[in-house]
Design a protein around this motif. Structure first.
Motif, short mmCIF file in Angstrom:
data_model
loop_
_atom_site.label_atom_id
_atom_site.label_comp_id
_atom_site.label_asym_id
_atom_site.label_seq_id
_atom_site.Cartn_x
_atom_site.Cartn_y
_atom_site.Cartn_z
N UNK A 44 22.64 8.91 24.23
CA UNK A 44 21.27 9.40 24.24
C UNK A 44 20.83 10.02 22.94
N UNK A 45 21.68 10.01 21.92
CA UNK A 45 21.28 10.51 20.61
C UNK A 45 20.33 9.51 19.98
N UNK A 46 19.17 9.96 19.52
CA UNK A 46 18.19 9.04 18.96
C UNK A 46 17.50 9.66 17.76
N UNK A 47 16.95 8.80 16.93
CA UNK A 47 16.15 9.23 15.79
C UNK A 47 15.09 8.17 15.54
N UNK A 48 13.96 8.56 14.96
CA UNK A 48 12.84 7.63 14.76
C UNK A 48 12.27 7.79 13.36
N UNK A 49 11.69 6.70 12.84
CA UNK A 49 10.96 6.73 11.58
C UNK A 49 9.74 5.85 11.70
N UNK A 50 8.79 6.02 10.80
CA UNK A 50 7.68 5.09 10.67
C UNK A 50 8.09 4.07 9.63
N UNK A 51 8.26 2.82 10.03
CA UNK A 51 8.86 1.79 9.17
C UNK A 51 7.85 1.33 8.14
N UNK A 52 8.17 1.54 6.85
CA UNK A 52 7.27 1.15 5.76
C UNK A 52 7.74 -0.11 5.05
N UNK A 53 8.92 -0.61 5.37
CA UNK A 53 9.42 -1.84 4.76
C UNK A 53 9.69 -1.71 3.27
N UNK A 54 10.40 -0.65 2.88
CA UNK A 54 10.62 -0.39 1.45
C UNK A 54 11.39 -1.52 0.76
N UNK A 55 12.25 -2.21 1.46
CA UNK A 55 13.04 -3.27 0.82
C UNK A 55 12.18 -4.49 0.48
N UNK A 56 10.97 -4.57 1.06
CA UNK A 56 10.08 -5.70 0.81
C UNK A 56 8.91 -5.34 -0.10
N UNK A 57 8.82 -4.07 -0.49
CA UNK A 57 7.68 -3.62 -1.28
C UNK A 57 8.00 -3.76 -2.78
N UNK A 58 7.14 -4.42 -3.58
CA UNK A 58 7.39 -4.47 -5.03
C UNK A 58 7.43 -3.06 -5.61
N UNK A 59 8.17 -2.88 -6.69
CA UNK A 59 8.20 -1.61 -7.38
C UNK A 59 6.87 -1.42 -8.13
N UNK A 60 6.45 -0.20 -8.27
CA UNK A 60 5.20 0.08 -8.98
C UNK A 60 5.33 -0.33 -10.44
N UNK A 61 4.27 -0.91 -11.04
CA UNK A 61 4.32 -1.23 -12.47
C UNK A 61 4.52 0.03 -13.30
N UNK A 62 4.98 -0.15 -14.53
CA UNK A 62 5.19 0.98 -15.44
C UNK A 62 4.51 0.70 -16.77
N UNK A 63 4.50 1.72 -17.65
CA UNK A 63 3.89 1.62 -18.99
C UNK A 63 2.42 1.22 -18.91
N UNK A 64 1.71 1.79 -17.94
CA UNK A 64 0.28 1.50 -17.81
C UNK A 64 -0.49 2.18 -18.93
N UNK A 65 -1.25 1.39 -19.66
CA UNK A 65 -2.07 1.91 -20.76
C UNK A 65 -3.51 1.47 -20.55
N UNK A 66 -4.45 2.38 -20.85
CA UNK A 66 -5.89 2.10 -20.72
C UNK A 66 -6.58 2.54 -22.00
N UNK A 67 -7.35 1.62 -22.58
CA UNK A 67 -8.06 1.89 -23.84
C UNK A 67 -9.48 1.33 -23.72
N UNK A 68 -10.46 2.09 -24.21
CA UNK A 68 -11.84 1.62 -24.24
C UNK A 68 -12.07 0.95 -25.59
N UNK A 69 -12.47 -0.31 -25.56
CA UNK A 69 -12.68 -1.06 -26.79
C UNK A 69 -14.00 -0.72 -27.45
N UNK A 70 -14.22 -1.28 -28.63
CA UNK A 70 -15.44 -0.98 -29.40
C UNK A 70 -16.69 -1.48 -28.69
N UNK A 71 -16.54 -2.51 -27.86
CA UNK A 71 -17.70 -3.03 -27.12
C UNK A 71 -17.88 -2.35 -25.77
#
Length: 538
Positions: free
Chosen positions: A421-448
């Motif tokens: 009768x020992x039990x535990x629960x989680x809300x399943x987010x499917x971490x093994x199927x989720x892509x990793x977040x991108x890195x080195x995000x850069x944002x620049x406003x150009x001359x136009x």
């Protein structure tokens, strides 16, 4: 004492004498094996699907030298060692130069560093005993040899040591090219050669164009008796198993399994010694899945302190975390930087994957973990979530059980329950199927006035950088969702490359001033967590 003996899955008894090895071999083979020597055993069980299988342990362990004369397997003809003169070496039939002595030696890695011999010990009521022999200073492989004979501990230790010594001696092989006068050489002949060691035995012999080619191995000594203790029978007390502790782990696929489907890891442990598999039921809504715990007890526990935040891209020498294991007899070990780089000591703490280089025992199954690698496998998003009491589990493939879930289980509640009768629960987010977040995000406003964005893709299938060029995509297609949150509104865009340029007219509705840019990779099953950066828009 009587001795017992069997042949080809049968057993026979002969009383009041200890049989010689040569007698056992002759009897087991119906006279096809004629060995010599006076070594004896108190008993032997000859069994197997053939005569060869039945007698092979005796031949190997007692180094019985047998040579085929065409009708029987017999011992070598006894006699004084044959001395080979220096001028006989390097014979050649065509007057071409030939090496006088060719010596070959196997690498150390090809020879076992440890040999374990199992046998029947009369001092332990004929239960199985083990004798171990170690090659000093050698850390090679371990060789297991079963000898179904009755031996005392001292004899078994001597046999094990002698077998290991022979293995190391047999690394050496000499090949001699001798004149026709030595054509009478046969396997088993002892030869004195001007080499170290001096005495060698002919292992094989061939004649090629009147040149006798003899392959030699160092001659072998006899089995010596060594000091050894048979030990004692260890009681096997009945211990009531402690309550089962179960944890559900929803983590990235750090073991890189072949399947690409929703799955969780079940970790389980108890506080008492020993372990056996137990039934577990996994429930998702009205669907249930029956499984078992892993073959080995999980190294499972809880955090006693909260782990602080730190840069996930450097070794964390500042923070540490104390953990307490469910089973106080389990142990966590330190490792060096090379082992860390190879993935050693990877564990889940809360929802962050970490690696620890130092594990300091605090007693009672408590350890302080430091010299940490943080945010492993794209879990840097969980750096700020740590609290005392969160779960800790060392991720080993043989101590956690992977359970596949239905494709519709994403974002559903998953419960794991034991028979008690020992039990535990989680809300399943499917971490093994989720892509990793991108890195080195850069944002620049150009001359136009256009917004120029760039970032670096990561991959849930790219934990091992195999080609050292680019990580694998890991998804059916490459696609990103770009969100610009401005002072007036929010605008969304999609692209299929790690970068894009947004014209001023396309983002004019978000308003001027401070804005936040988020980029998520869209995977086959779910979107990644966002990479974020801030910018001031004109």
């Amino acid at each position: 004492m009587g001795w017992w003996f069997g042949r080809i899955l049968t057993f026979e008894s002969v009383a009041d004498e200890a049989p010689a090895i040569s007698d056992i071999l002759a009897d087991a083979s119906d006279g096809a094996i004629l060995a010599d020597g006076d070594e004896t055993v108190a008993g032997y069980a000859a069994y197997g699907s053939s005569i060869s299988a039945a007698v092979e342990p005796l031949v190997n362990c007692f180094d019985v030298q047998l040579f085929d004369d065409g009708s029987t397997l017999r011992a070598a003809i006894a006699g004084s060692p044959l001395r080979i003169m220096t001028d006989e070496l390097g014979s050649s039939a065509d007057d071409k130069a030939a090496p006088r002595v060719r010596r070959e030696q196997l690498p150390v890695t090809a020879v076992p560093g440890t040999l374990t011999l199992s046998y029947y010990d009369p001092q332990r009521d004929y239960q199985s005993g083990e004798a171990r022999a170690l090659a000093a200073g050698r850390n090679g492989s371990e060789l297991q040899q079963d000898l179904p004979a009755v031996l005392d501990a001292a004899a078994a230790k001597g046999i094990a040591q002698q077998m290991l010594a022979r293995r190391w001696a047999e690394r050496d092989k000499l090949t001699l090219r001798l004149p026709p006068s030595q054509m009478a050489l046969e396997p088993g002949t002892l030869i004195d050669v001007p080499a170290d060691p001096l005495s060698w035995m002919v292992d094989s012999c061939t004649v090629d164009a009147f040149v006798t080619i003899a392959e030699l191995r160092p001659s072998r000594g006899s089995v010596v008796s060594m000091s050894a203790d048979p030990g004692r029978i260890i009681d096997n007390p009945d211990v009531v198993a402690g309550p089962l502790i179960v944890a559900i782990l929803d983590v990235p696929d750090v073991v890189q399994s072949a399947s690409d489907e929703p799955a969780i890891l079940i970790a389980a442990a108890n506080s008492t010694p020993g372990w056996k598999r137990q039934a577990i039921t996994v429930a998702i809504g009205s669907t249930t899945i029956s499984t078992q715990t892993a073959a080995r007890k999980s190294v499972l526990g809880t955090a006693l302190t909260a782990l602080g935040q730190r840069d996930p891209y450097l070794v964390d020498h500042v923070n540490s975390v104390d953990v307490g294991l469910v089973d106080a007899d389990q142990w966590l070990t330190s490792c060096d930087d090379e082992a860390l780089a190879a993935g050693t000591n990877i564990a889940v703490l809360g929802r962050e994957l970490i690696q620890f280089g130092d594990a300091e025992s605090l007693g009672g199954g408590h350890f302080r973990l430091s010299r940490l690698l943080r945010g492993r496998a794209g879990t840097e998003w969980a750096l700020a979530e740590h609290l005392p009491g969160e779960s800790f589990c060392l991720l080993r493939s043989d101590s956690v059980r992977q359970v596949s879930l239905p494709t519709w289980a994403l974002n559903s509640s998953v419960t794991a329950s034991s028979r008690e009768g020992v039990s535990t629960s989680i809300q399943f987010a499917g971490e093994r199927l989720r892509p990793f977040a991108p890195v080195n995000l850069k944002a620049v406003v150009g001359t136009a006035g256009d917004l120029q964005l760039s970032w670096t893709r990561r991959s849930r299938k790219g934990l091992a950088w195999a080609d050292e060029v680019d990580v694998p995509l890991g998804e059916t297609r490459e696609q990103y969702r770009v969100t610009v949150n401005g002072s007036a509104s929010t605008a969304e865009f999609t692209c299929e490359t790690p970068g894009m340029t947004i014209a001023e007219s396309a983002r004019s509705d978000v308003g001027p001033g401070s804005a936040t840019v988020e980029v998520r990779q869209i995977g086959d099953w779910a979107a990644s967590r966002p990479a974020q950066t801030s910018i001031i828009l004109p």
